[in-house]
Design an enzyme around this catalytic site. Sequence first.
Site, mmCIF file in Angstrom:
data_model
loop_
_atom_site.group_PDB
_atom_site.id
_atom_site.type_symbol
_atom_site.label_atom_id
_atom_site.label_comp_id
_atom_site.label_asym_id
_atom_site.label_seq_id
_atom_site.Cartn_x
_atom_site.Cartn_y
_atom_site.Cartn_z
ATOM 1 N N THR A 73 2.387 5.014 -1.433
ATOM 2 C CA THR A 73 1.911 6.315 -1.894
ATOM 3 C C THR A 73 2.147 6.407 -3.400
ATOM 4 O O THR A 73 2.581 5.443 -4.025
ATOM 5 C CB THR A 73 2.669 7.447 -1.177
ATOM 6 N N ASP A 122 0.877 -1.171 0.000
ATOM 7 C CA ASP A 122 0.000 0.000 0.000
ATOM 8 C C ASP A 122 0.911 1.218 0.000
ATOM 9 O O ASP A 122 1.184 1.805 1.039
ATOM 10 C CB ASP A 122 -0.917 -0.009 1.216
#
Length: 155
Positions: free
Chosen positions: A19, A17
């Site tokens: 950015t 996960d």
Amino acid sequence: EYLQTCPDQSFDLIVVDATHPTGHSAALFKEPFYHQVHRCLKTDGILTAQTESPTLYSRTFKEIYHQQRKIFGNTRVHCYLAFIPTYTTGLVSFSYASKGSGHPLKNLDPKRTEAFLEKHSLKYYNRTIHESSFALPVFLTNLLDETLQKANLDQ
């Protein structure tokens, strides 16, 4: 750095996960990273990763799927969607890449899913939501087809 020193076949599941693919996070969207993930997964291991908004970042989206398909194989990488209001456009894509025979829909056990839902009193997720997440709009299917065509050209 961690994946580079990780022993082969250490994990059943790796969840990424990250950015946006800028700055330090850019490496998490590149082919060498996916090679390391593949190496660290067990024989039937699964990678799931955030793969950007396909509407805003279609080029990045296609690059990610092209890279993952080169490493995991064309039939072992699947796209699914979620609407997350805090993200620009709300539409976010994710990949499900299996090193082995795992398939996000064919291997879904309805009884096990229902037992999990009941045990954890989930408020959103259910089997229908899971299945529908893999139903892709035409524009997204076309983007993924472009990655398949590119993969065939690279061979």
